[in-house]
Write a protein that holds these residues in place. Structure first.
Motif, mmCIF file in Angstrom:
data_model
loop_
_atom_site.group_PDB
_atom_site.id
_atom_site.type_symbol
_atom_site.label_atom_id
_atom_site.label_comp_id
_atom_site.label_asym_id
_atom_site.label_seq_id
_atom_site.Cartn_x
_atom_site.Cartn_y
_atom_site.Cartn_z
ATOM 1 N N SER A 13 -2.896 5.376 -0.693
ATOM 2 C CA SER A 13 -2.250 4.852 -1.899
ATOM 3 C C SER A 13 -2.650 5.661 -3.127
ATOM 4 O O SER A 13 -1.811 5.928 -4.000
ATOM 5 C CB SER A 13 -2.600 3.379 -2.099
ATOM 6 N N ASN A 14 -3.910 6.087 -3.208
ATOM 7 C CA ASN A 14 -4.347 6.879 -4.357
ATOM 8 C C ASN A 14 -3.615 8.211 -4.423
ATOM 9 O O ASN A 14 -3.215 8.667 -5.500
ATOM 10 C CB ASN A 14 -5.859 7.110 -4.302
ATOM 11 N N ALA A 168 -18.539 -1.902 -3.083
ATOM 12 C CA ALA A 168 -18.190 -2.332 -1.733
ATOM 13 C C ALA A 168 -16.681 -2.256 -1.562
ATOM 14 O O ALA A 168 -15.917 -2.273 -2.542
ATOM 15 C CB ALA A 168 -18.688 -3.753 -1.467
ATOM 16 N N ALA A 169 -16.250 -2.162 -0.315
ATOM 17 C CA ALA A 169 -14.816 -2.077 -0.036
ATOM 18 C C ALA A 169 -14.534 -2.538 1.379
ATOM 19 O O ALA A 169 -15.370 -2.384 2.283
ATOM 20 C CB ALA A 169 -14.305 -0.655 -0.240
ATOM 21 N N VAL A 170 -13.346 -3.110 1.583
ATOM 22 C CA VAL A 170 -12.844 -3.440 2.907
ATOM 23 C C VAL A 170 -11.400 -2.955 2.975
ATOM 24 O O VAL A 170 -10.712 -2.841 1.952
ATOM 25 C CB VAL A 170 -12.906 -4.945 3.214
ATOM 26 N N GLY A 171 -10.946 -2.644 4.182
ATOM 27 C CA GLY A 171 -9.581 -2.159 4.304
ATOM 28 C C GLY A 171 -9.066 -2.262 5.725
ATOM 29 O O GLY A 171 -9.808 -2.590 6.665
ATOM 30 N N TYR A 177 0.818 2.004 7.715
ATOM 31 C CA TYR A 177 0.448 1.442 6.425
ATOM 32 C C TYR A 177 -1.064 1.253 6.335
ATOM 33 O O TYR A 177 -1.779 1.222 7.341
ATOM 34 C CB TYR A 177 1.153 0.094 6.186
ATOM 35 N N THR A 178 -1.536 1.151 5.086
ATOM 36 C CA THR A 178 -2.945 0.872 4.815
ATOM 37 C C THR A 178 -3.034 -0.148 3.686
ATOM 38 O O THR A 178 -2.161 -0.213 2.814
ATOM 39 C CB THR A 178 -3.722 2.134 4.405
ATOM 40 N N TYR A 195 -0.305 0.848 0.875
ATOM 41 C CA TYR A 195 0.524 2.024 1.137
ATOM 42 C C TYR A 195 1.351 1.760 2.393
ATOM 43 O O TYR A 195 0.831 1.240 3.390
ATOM 44 C CB TYR A 195 -0.353 3.267 1.333
ATOM 45 N N HIS A 196 2.622 2.149 2.349
ATOM 46 C CA HIS A 196 3.512 1.918 3.482
ATOM 47 C C HIS A 196 4.389 3.147 3.699
ATOM 48 O O HIS A 196 5.102 3.581 2.783
ATOM 49 C CB HIS A 196 4.404 0.699 3.218
#
Length: 285
Positions: A13-14, A168-171, A177-178, A195-196
């Motif tokens: 996405s970034n 911190a991060a989760v994904g 997609y993300t 993001y797709h």
């Protein structure tokens, strides 16, 4: 396959929201060549939209694949001499070590950093040591399984003996997609991104950000899309909650020559000189 690095949990996405939007510089030129002995040269230059100042660098990169050694040296228009030495899978399987130095001839300033990257099928960890400033340490780690990702980051001041930052991060990431949720700046800035890859031609994404320390409940929102016209061209567009819209067009003119055009439009101030345009040329041989 190793999971992405902590900084790349939201990479899809970034990249969609930030890369290939050419209005960020009035003009940008990049020339890439490769010598018969394998040394790659990269010349970059760009002109600032506001001041018109030109900044650039010339870089040479040599890679010895059998040994995993990569040597990169660059000289910038700020008169900085940068050197990077990389050893990939040489010291241990899955370990990449980097030594980065910088020398400023005019001021005699020096910099030295040691970076370590360790990748395994379900684990990705990194450590960054600033050897001359502090010294300081920044590290992060990510674990992944069946597309699910979880990671954390920490910064530590060796002399002061204190933690300087944490995040911190989760994904969740699959090929189509993300999605990710991050909490950075000592868990005070929260962002969620998506993001797709809709099909082979269309990509779409969005990002929402909230800063808990800003003193208000405003959430920043940005959406973007990319459409692949053919194998040699694409267009991109994005807009944020402040009404700033950006458009970009990239076209491969001939093998090794790519043209990029970009514009940023402030839709809230159409009659004012608040808009930007940019031109990008990449020559590669």
């Amino acid at each position: 396959m190793a999971p992405p690095a902590f900084a790349d949990i939201s990479k899809s996405s970034n990249d969609l929201l930030t890369r290939d939007f050419y209005h960020t510089a009035a003009a940008n030129l990049e020339v890439k060549t490769k010598a018969p002995n394998g040394v790659a040269f990269n010349l970059k230059g760009k002109s600032d939209n506001k001041s018109g100042a030109i900044a650039g660098q010339i870089e040479a990169k040599y890679t010895d694949k059998p040994s995993g050694l990569t040597l990169t040296q660059a000289w910038t228009t700020f008169n900085a001499l940068d050197t990077k030495i990389e050893l990939d899978n040489t010291i241990a399987n899955g370990l990449k070590a980097e030594v980065i130095t910088q020398f400023l001839p005019a001021t005699k300033g020096k910099g030295a950093k040691l970076n370590l990257h360790f990748r395994q099928p379900l684990f990705h960890a990194r450590a960054f040591f600033d050897l001359l400033k502090g010294p300081s340490f920044n590290g992060d780690a990510v674990i992944g399984h069946d597309g699910f990702l979880a990671g954390a980051e920490v910064g530590y001041d060796v002399n002061g003996g204190k933690i300087t930052k944490y995040s911190a991060a989760v994904g969740y990431s699959v090929s189509e997609y993300t999605a990710a949720v991050t909490a950075t700046n000592n868990l005070s800035t929260f962002a969620t991104s998506y993001y797709h890859r809709v099909n082979a031609q269309v990509e779409a994404g969005a990002k929402a950000t909230w800063d808990a320390k800003s003193g208000n409940n405003a959430v920043g929102l940005e959406i973007a899309s990319k459409y692949k016209l053919d194998n040699n061209a694409f267009v991109k567009a994005k807009i944020n909650n402040e009404g700033i819209a950006a458009l970009a067009y990239s076209q491969l003119l001939r093998p090794g020559v790519t043209l990029g055009l970009g514009a940023s439009i402030d839709t809230q101030r159409l009659s004012e000189p608040a808009h930007k345009v940019g031109l990008n040329f990449v020559f590669e041989s």
